[in-house]
Scaffold this motif. Structure first.
Motif, PDB file in Angstrom:
ATOM      1  N   ALA A 222       8.047  -9.693   6.287  1.00  6.86           N
ATOM      2  CA  ALA A 222       8.734 -10.691   5.456  1.00  6.86           C
ATOM      3  C   ALA A 222      10.111  -9.893   4.908  1.00  6.86           C
ATOM      4  O   ALA A 222      10.367  -8.857   4.813  1.00  6.86           O
ATOM      5  CB  ALA A 222       8.099 -10.850   4.076  1.00  6.86           C
ATOM      6  N   GLY A 223      11.443 -10.870   5.041  1.00  6.24           N
ATOM      7  CA  GLY A 223      12.568 -10.218   4.623  1.00  6.24           C
ATOM      8  C   GLY A 223      13.324  -9.536   5.589  1.00  6.24           C
ATOM      9  O   GLY A 223      14.634  -9.278   5.316  1.00  6.24           O
TER      10      GLY A 223
ATOM     11  N   LEU B 185      16.516  -7.875   0.410  1.00  3.52           N
ATOM     12  CA  LEU B 185      16.561  -7.492  -1.063  1.00  3.52           C
ATOM     13  C   LEU B 185      15.681  -8.824  -1.803  1.00  3.52           C
ATOM     14  O   LEU B 185      15.382  -8.826  -3.050  1.00  3.52           O
ATOM     15  CB  LEU B 185      17.782  -7.346  -1.609  1.00  3.52           C
ATOM     16  N   ALA B 186      15.651 -10.110  -1.214  1.00  2.00           N
ATOM     17  CA  ALA B 186      14.755 -11.089  -1.646  1.00  2.00           C
ATOM     18  C   ALA B 186      13.486 -10.817  -1.975  1.00  2.00           C
ATOM     19  O   ALA B 186      12.774 -11.755  -2.310  1.00  2.00           O
ATOM     20  CB  ALA B 186      15.225 -12.324  -1.289  1.00  2.00           C
ATOM     21  N   THR B 187      13.106  -9.865  -1.012  1.00  2.00           N
ATOM     22  CA  THR B 187      11.684  -9.448  -1.053  1.00  2.00           C
ATOM     23  C   THR B 187      11.334  -8.118  -1.557  1.00  2.00           C
ATOM     24  O   THR B 187      12.210  -7.287  -1.758  1.00  2.00           O
ATOM     25  CB  THR B 187      10.858  -9.466   0.574  1.00  2.00           C
TER      26      THR B 187
ATOM     27  N   ALA C 222       1.992  -8.747   2.158  1.00  2.00           N
ATOM     28  CA  ALA C 222       1.314  -9.952   2.332  1.00  2.00           C
ATOM     29  C   ALA C 222       1.478 -10.678   3.521  1.00  2.00           C
ATOM     30  O   ALA C 222       0.720 -11.438   4.211  1.00  2.00           O
ATOM     31  CB  ALA C 222       1.876 -11.137   1.093  1.00  2.00           C
ATOM     32  N   SER C 223       2.821 -10.312   4.023  1.00  6.27           N
ATOM     33  CA  SER C 223       2.988 -10.849   5.596  1.00  6.27           C
ATOM     34  C   SER C 223       2.024 -10.047   6.489  1.00  6.27           C
ATOM     35  O   SER C 223       1.555 -10.669   7.777  1.00  6.27           O
ATOM     36  CB  SER C 223       4.419 -10.717   5.848  1.00  6.27           C
TER      37      SER C 223
ATOM     38  N   ALA D  47      13.334   1.832  -3.377  1.00  2.91           N
ATOM     39  CA  ALA D  47      12.422   1.803  -4.490  1.00  2.91           C
ATOM     40  C   ALA D  47      10.899   1.298  -4.360  1.00  2.91           C
ATOM     41  O   ALA D  47      10.120   1.523  -4.840  1.00  2.91           O
ATOM     42  CB  ALA D  47      13.058   1.022  -5.765  1.00  2.91           C
ATOM     43  N   ASP D  48      10.893   0.259  -3.699  1.00  5.28           N
ATOM     44  CA  ASP D  48       9.946  -0.566  -3.374  1.00  5.28           C
ATOM     45  C   ASP D  48       9.030   0.317  -2.397  1.00  5.28           C
ATOM     46  O   ASP D  48       7.575   0.191  -2.527  1.00  5.28           O
ATOM     47  CB  ASP D  48      10.105  -1.892  -2.568  1.00  5.28           C
TER      48      ASP D  48
END
Length: 278
Positions: free
Chosen positions: A49-50, A59-61, A68-69, A188-189
């Motif tokens: 995803a993203g 950055l929207a993910t 999840a993807s 960071a994620d």
């Protein structure tokens, strides 16, 4: 705009889900996927995803969207096969381990390729090693536009391939070789994902092939040894001495393919075709 770049290679009832790394693309898993498919496996090189868009798309993910993807792709492939394997490169290796930890009844084996819990390879500048502050920066909502720009050798020991990848990353088309850098908020994620997967390694009971470059420029061999030490499953360590981080496409990609095929075959051998009586 995100473009779809995943690939699906039809084979037998043994499936392998391949997961690319952070800011990468399914292309970095394609040669491994073709090698596994030639050995009979059904292969899906998924797109996280993203990814395969611009920095704003990524950055929207966050890491939950990426995982999840993976779950959706695993569900779709599991419906088509009797045995499901999962393999991932770099951050993709962490996502593969998380899937194995959370779905012990579904995952038959794991290919852990260049696992990156921490950016501690020899080419990583000291500033990038201060990633522990990035989750705080993201929580504060600052520096959203900042990123660490990729630097040579780009995870590649093969100089010819390195030049091609460098040109592709700077072409503006992220579907070719991914983004030219890693946004701070996405890193960071990755750090949050790393912390989560470290806690779950003991829940991994599927056999693991842990492959890593002995001179990995991005993530040192300590990352691989962490997996070997903490998973509850039998684990084999494969060290590659003529590659850097991108082991799925670098100089020893055929060695990696051969070991992966043998490893998955020991768990779920190909069925011999039964000759029909005349």
């Amino acid at each position: 705009m995100i473009r779809q770049t995943d690939f699906f290679l039809e084979g037998d009832r043994r499936g392998v889900l391949l997961i690319h790394g952070l800011t990468g693309t399914p292309t970095e898993m394609r040669m491994l996927g073709k090698g596994l498919n030639r050995a009979g496996f059904t292969v899906h090189g998924m797109q996280l995803a993203g990814h395969c868009g611009d920095a704003e798309d990524l950055l929207a993910t966050d890491w939950r969207d990426w995982y999840a993807s993976v779950e959706r792709a695993a569900d779709a492939l599991r419906a088509k096969v009797d045995h499901l394997f999962v393999g991932g490169l770099s951050m993709g290796a962490l996502l593969a381990l998380k899937l194995a930890a959370e779905r012990p009844d579904d995952i038959a084996g794991v290919g852990v390729y260049g696992a990156t819990f921490r950016y501690d390879g020899w080419s990583i500048p000291w500033k990038a090693r201060l990633s522990f502050v990035l989750p705080l920066i993201k929580r504060l909502g600052i520096a959203r536009e900042r990123m660490f720009i990729e630097q040579p050798p780009y995870g590649l020991r093969d100089e010819r391939l390195r030049a091609q990848v460098s040109a592709a990353m700077n072409s503006g088309d992220s579907t070719l070789a991914g983004l030219p850098g890693n946004p701070w908020h996405s890193l960071a994620d990755l750090r949050r994902l790393s912390k989560e997967v470290r806690r779950q390694l003991g829940d991994v009971v599927a056999p693991c092939l842990v492959a890593h470059a002995s001179e990995d420029d991005v993530a040192s061999v300590r990352n691989a040894r962490l997996v070997i030490r903490r998973v509850s499953a039998p684990a084999q360590l494969l060290l590659l001495d003529d590659s850097y981080h991108m082991i799925t496409i670098d100089r020893q990609r055929r060695t990696l393919i051969d070991h992966s095929v043998r490893f998955f075959n020991t768990i779920a051998p190909a069925r011999r075709a039964t000759a029909l009586a005349g």
